[in-house]
Each structure stands twice: as C-alpha cells, then as structure tokens.
Design an enzyme around this catalytic site. Structure first.
Site, PDB file in Angstrom:
ATOM      1  N   ASP A   1      -8.278  29.814   8.719  1.00  0.00           N
ATOM      2  CA  ASP A   1      -9.539  29.249   9.386  1.00  0.00           C
ATOM      3  C   ASP A   1      -9.848  29.481   7.452  1.00  0.00           C
ATOM      4  O   ASP A   1      -9.554  29.937   6.917  1.00  0.00           O
ATOM      5  CB  ASP A   1     -10.764  29.774   9.595  1.00  0.00           C
ATOM      6  CG  ASP A   1     -12.183  29.462   9.521  1.00  0.00           C
ATOM      7  OD1 ASP A   1     -12.407  27.948   9.680  1.00  0.00           O
ATOM      8  OD2 ASP A   1     -13.784  29.612   9.074  1.00  0.00           O
TER       9      ASP A   1
ATOM     10  N   ASP B   1     -13.632  28.282   5.669  1.00  0.00           N
ATOM     11  CA  ASP B   1     -14.383  28.452   5.366  1.00  0.00           C
ATOM     12  C   ASP B   1     -15.202  30.026   6.536  1.00  0.00           C
ATOM     13  O   ASP B   1     -15.456  29.650   7.340  1.00  0.00           O
ATOM     14  CB  ASP B   1     -15.703  26.869   5.936  1.00  0.00           C
ATOM     15  CG  ASP B   1     -15.653  25.344   4.850  1.00  0.00           C
ATOM     16  OD1 ASP B   1     -15.041  26.016   3.948  1.00  0.00           O
ATOM     17  OD2 ASP B   1     -15.137  24.348   5.108  1.00  0.00           O
TER      18      ASP B   1
HETATM   19 MG   LIG Z   1     -15.213  29.274   9.092  1.00  0.00          MG
END
Ligand SMILES: [Mg+2]
Ligand SMILES: [Zn+2]
Length: 197
Positions: free
Chosen positions: A10, A12
């Site tokens: 992932d 952020d």
């Molecule tokens: Mg995230």
C-alpha cells in the site's frame, strides 16, 4: 516454470505518511525505513508492487496526469536510494464522481483484486506466493481476496485497523510496527520456505 512472486505494498500510511489526498510529490513524506525495506524486497528476488486507491482523482482533487508525475518522482526517489519499485498501480475511481469516466463501481479499488490481476499479467506473478503489506482493512481484505499472505503495519491507520480486524474476525498473518519490520518478517518466512536455516 516458477513464477515470480511479489510484495504488494500500500502507499499512504505504509510507505509514506498518510496526509490525506496528496496531489504532488512535494507533499509526500516517505518513511525512512521504506528504502531499506524495498532494497530487501529487491534482494530477495520478489517484485515490489505498489497498489494504491487514489479516489482523489475521481473526486477532482488532482488529475491522473499529476498522479503519474508524483509516482514517477517517487520511483526516482527510491532509485536514488538503490531501491526499485517495479510497478505503481492505482485506482482513480470514485463511484460518486462528477466525471463519468471515474464514476464507476470498478473492480480495481481495493479490496477488489483488479490491481493484482493487472500486475499478475504484466509481471507473470504467482499471487498465492505473494504478500500484501498495508495499514487498512481493505488492504488486508485485498491480500485475502488474491490469496496472498496479508501483513498489517501499525503506521498510518494501522492501530485502528488492528481493532477493526478483531471485530470483523479477520486475522492478518502478521502485525508489524512498520514496513521495515514487515519486510524483515517476510524475509524470515522466505528463508524457512527455501529451507535455509
Ligand atoms: Mg494506506
Ligand atoms: Zn478502480
């Protein structure tokens, strides 16, 4: 033939601080431990594939072109640290978007498996032998949905997510303090898998 495996990451809250819809690379703060984590993934012969929901595009906060520029700069920042991000895939969609192109109930928004399927075709991946590292419930569900080994990090929304996963009865294979520890754990698992002590 042995297919290549990947560590899906992932973006952020996992490789950089989650500041909420950053539209330029200058707003991105990469966690210091991310560079060594990606180098370790590279050395292990695993593909490093970023999969990120970017509904900021569909919401009209920034353009897809701006997002691509941001991602090119992010790849360059990693390369400058001898770390290679093999692919950065994103979902630009937002069902309530005012732009018809983005206002779709797509199959690429995590936890749906679209981005993993795209990566599988592009890099000829074995998804079952792959890993997913992320900080939100949809990341862990994505890992489960593609048959990969899901690892939760406590950065970003990770601590809240740990509680929600308990409520929902989903158990990640491992909970790590951050991406660095997550990739160390993956490295230990890989050693066991290859039969080395
Ligand atoms: Mg995230
Ligand atoms: Zn999508």
């Amino acid at each position: 033939m042995n297919k290549r495996r990947a560590v899906f990451l992932d973006r952020d809250g996992t490789i950089n601080e989650d500041v909420g819809y950053p539209g330029t690379f200058e707003q991105i703060r990469i966690y210091p431990s991310s560079f060594e984590a990606v180098r370790r993934i590279n050395r292990a012969g695993l593909a490093a594939v970023v999969v990120t929901n970017q509904s900021g595009v569909g919401r009209g906060f920034f353009s897809e072109e701006a997002l691509r520029v941001l991602h090119d700069k992010m790849k360059a920042a990693f390369l400058a640290e001898n770390a290679r991000l093999d692919e950065i895939l994103y979902c630009p969609h937002f069902p309530a978007s005012s732009v018809p192109e983005y206002a779709v109930a797509c199959s690429c928004r995590k936890p749906f498996p679209g981005m993993a399927e795209k990566a599988r075709e592009a890099l000829l991946l074995d998804l079952n032998g792959s890993y997913m590292v992320g900080d939100k419930v949809e990341d862990i569900r994505f890992g489960v949905n593609i048959g990969a080994t899901p690892v939760l990090v406590r950065t970003g929304y990770g601590n809240k997510t740990a509680l929600r996963l308990k409520e929902e009865g989903i158990e990640p294979a491992h909970v790590a303090a951050d991406i660095g520890e997550a990739v160390e754990w993956i490295g230990r698992r890989e050693k066991r898998r290859s039969g080395n002590p």
